[in-house]
Design a protein around this motif. Sequence first.
Motif, PDB file in Angstrom:
ATOM      1  N   MET A 144       0.890  -1.169   0.000  1.00  0.00           N
ATOM      2  CA  MET A 144       0.000   0.000   0.000  1.00  0.00           C
ATOM      3  C   MET A 144       0.923   1.213   0.000  1.00  0.00           C
ATOM      4  SD  MET A 144      -2.972  -1.450   0.287  1.00  0.00           S
ATOM      5  CE  MET A 144      -3.618  -3.052   0.752  1.00  0.00           C
ATOM      6  N   LEU A 145       1.091   1.835  -1.159  1.00  0.00           N
ATOM      7  CA  LEU A 145       2.067   2.927  -1.293  1.00  0.00           C
ATOM      8  C   LEU A 145       1.409   4.274  -0.997  1.00  0.00           C
ATOM      9  CD1 LEU A 145       3.758   1.830  -4.652  1.00  0.00           C
ATOM     10  CD2 LEU A 145       4.576   1.409  -2.329  1.00  0.00           C
ATOM     11  N   TYR A 146       2.100   5.094  -0.203  1.00  0.00           N
ATOM     12  CA  TYR A 146       1.528   6.413   0.087  1.00  0.00           C
ATOM     13  C   TYR A 146       2.544   7.523  -0.127  1.00  0.00           C
ATOM     14  CZ  TYR A 146       2.963   4.334   4.606  1.00  0.00           C
ATOM     15  OH  TYR A 146       3.604   3.647   5.598  1.00  0.00           O
ATOM     16  N   LYS A 147       1.977   8.704  -0.448  1.00  0.00           N
ATOM     17  CA  LYS A 147       2.817   9.862  -0.756  1.00  0.00           C
ATOM     18  C   LYS A 147       2.542  11.046   0.165  1.00  0.00           C
ATOM     19  CE  LYS A 147       3.527  11.222  -4.968  1.00  0.00           C
ATOM     20  NZ  LYS A 147       4.949  11.021  -5.246  1.00  0.00           N
ATOM     21  N   LEU A 295      -1.809   2.280  -5.282  1.00  0.00           N
ATOM     22  CA  LEU A 295      -1.346   3.662  -5.177  1.00  0.00           C
ATOM     23  C   LEU A 295      -2.455   4.394  -4.433  1.00  0.00           C
ATOM     24  CD1 LEU A 295      -0.163   4.043  -8.912  1.00  0.00           C
ATOM     25  CD2 LEU A 295       0.928   2.822  -6.996  1.00  0.00           C
ATOM     26  N   LEU A 296      -2.266   4.564  -3.144  1.00  0.00           N
ATOM     27  CA  LEU A 296      -3.420   4.837  -2.287  1.00  0.00           C
ATOM     28  C   LEU A 296      -4.144   6.142  -2.590  1.00  0.00           C
ATOM     29  CD1 LEU A 296      -2.238   3.505   1.174  1.00  0.00           C
ATOM     30  CD2 LEU A 296      -3.860   2.465  -0.398  1.00  0.00           C
ATOM     31  N   VAL A 333      -3.498   6.677 -15.788  1.00  0.00           N
ATOM     32  CA  VAL A 333      -2.183   6.803 -16.435  1.00  0.00           C
ATOM     33  C   VAL A 333      -1.345   7.886 -15.744  1.00  0.00           C
ATOM     34  CG1 VAL A 333      -1.042   7.504 -18.587  1.00  0.00           C
ATOM     35  CG2 VAL A 333      -2.967   5.914 -18.662  1.00  0.00           C
ATOM     36  N   GLU A 334      -1.981   9.009 -15.432  1.00  0.00           N
ATOM     37  CA  GLU A 334      -1.227  10.122 -14.819  1.00  0.00           C
ATOM     38  C   GLU A 334      -0.754   9.797 -13.402  1.00  0.00           C
ATOM     39  OE1 GLU A 334      -3.617  13.667 -15.147  1.00  0.00           O
ATOM     40  OE2 GLU A 334      -3.508  13.631 -17.335  1.00  0.00           O
ATOM     41  N   ALA A 335      -1.455   8.896 -12.733  1.00  0.00           N
ATOM     42  CA  ALA A 335      -1.061   8.558 -11.352  1.00  0.00           C
ATOM     43  C   ALA A 335       0.236   7.731 -11.329  1.00  0.00           C
ATOM     44  CB  ALA A 335      -2.182   7.766 -10.671  1.00  0.00           C
TER      45      ALA A 335
END
Length: 420
Positions: A144-147, A295-296, A333-335
């Motif tokens: 679970m990837l976070y930014k 991509l959370l 796509v942009e994410a």
Amino acid sequence: MNQTNKGSALIIGGGIAGLCSAYYLLKDGWKVTLLDSGDLRDNCSYGNAGMLVPSHFTPLAAPGIVAQGIKWMFNSKSPFYVRPSLSTHLISWGFKFIKHANAAHVKRTAPSIRDLNLLSSHLYDEMAEGEDFAFELQHKGILMLYKTEKMVEEEIHLAETARSLGLDVETLSKEGVQQLEPNVKLDVLGAVHYRCDGHLYPQALMAQLIAYIRKKGAIIHEHTAVTGFEYDQEKLQAVIAGGQKFNADKFVMTGGAWLPEIAKRAGLRIPLMPGKGYSFMYKPTEHQLVHPSLLLEARVAVTPMNNHIRFGGTMELGALNNSINMNRVQGIVEAIPQYYPDLKVALPEKKDVWFGFRPCSPDGLPYLGYSKRLKNLIIAGGGGMMGLSLGPAYGKVVSELANEQLSSADIAQFSPERFT
Ligand SMILES: Cc1cc2nc3c(=O)[nH]c(=O)nc-3n(C[C@H](O)[C@H](O)[C@H](O)COP(=O)(O)OP(=O)(O)OC[C@H]3O[C@@H](n4cnc5c(N)ncnc54)[C@H](O)[C@@H]3O)c2cc1C
């Protein structure tokens, strides 16, 4: 295989719920007939992200989702959309959804969802050991990837709950997660690694299940849409489909996002909303991913499968229609480079975009069990975002119910007629 005289079972729908029901009923000695309105080459069970998700113990109707959903509705590339409509069906579903979008509902239901997913994951392992199956089942977990700091806080809290539910979960720093993905640069603050999760290649699984049930004697009628039922006060007598009448001892109703309209023909009310999602395949030349990820912030699913990467996402709640909104595909796509800066993925052509309808119940729980009124009818569906994951558990429980045995899972909260 044990073809004892258990009796005859008729299954409606050839998605993962219907095929897994056939798989276990055949193993238990039932004579199986399966009807599908299509050709069994495409339905929601094919183009999905292929994730097996004990991590998804929080039902769709979770706290905060309503406010977030309303914000997203005004962005054409957002991952969530409710088609505004005065349909009484949508309004009634929406009220039920809002009623369940709270912490108490999550607390009450998380253990049963977890258990059903864990049972299913174990059953997938068993299935994969059979010589008829090779569907790339892997247990590398999901990242679970976070930014954003906000997401870090939410996910770490969720990971604590997951741990308290006994799930195998690890919180990873930026460096820690990068070590797990040595071939691709990551631009994230960190990740939660749900090691309890798995993934597989749905196209292979579906094709192998169809071949298996045919080999074991199931009769499959394609292009045979169920249009009616014959029933009395207590039991289903027959299914009308493709201009024919089909009798059986037990009936299994699946049908994915079409379950409400099928059920209505038998006089049953099962609220479901189709949640359209998109996916497409990408062939990486050098940046091979090892783990699937979510991509959370963007709500995008990324799964390595069949030497490709499948990207999937969006949830358009509303009508069952075949239109493809390329704005939302563009949003997916942009994410991607925001999390994987090395992955330069072009917008796919419309013809290469797959879409499917998640069968979403208003409380985020599946429907699994006998009909209260029609005593020989078992219903399995409503898996929403985890319907693939739940496939074998559906099938196993359906067969146990047909056999009048105790079920391997506690299905009390999944009663198909809980809203009537
Ligand atoms: C983008 C996306 C990503 C997803 N990712 C995941 C994931 O990673 N993990 C996960 O667990 N889940 C995932 N899902 C959800 C999952 O794919 C679904 O929940 C699941 O496939 C539903 O299976 P089903 O058998 O209930 O329905 P379906 O697969 O839709 O099958 C229903 C079948 O019923 C048939 N039918 C309809 N009407 C009739 C009729 N009148 N008579 C006869 N037959 C009829 C249809 O033709 C169809 O074949 C995802 C979904 C999407 C859209």
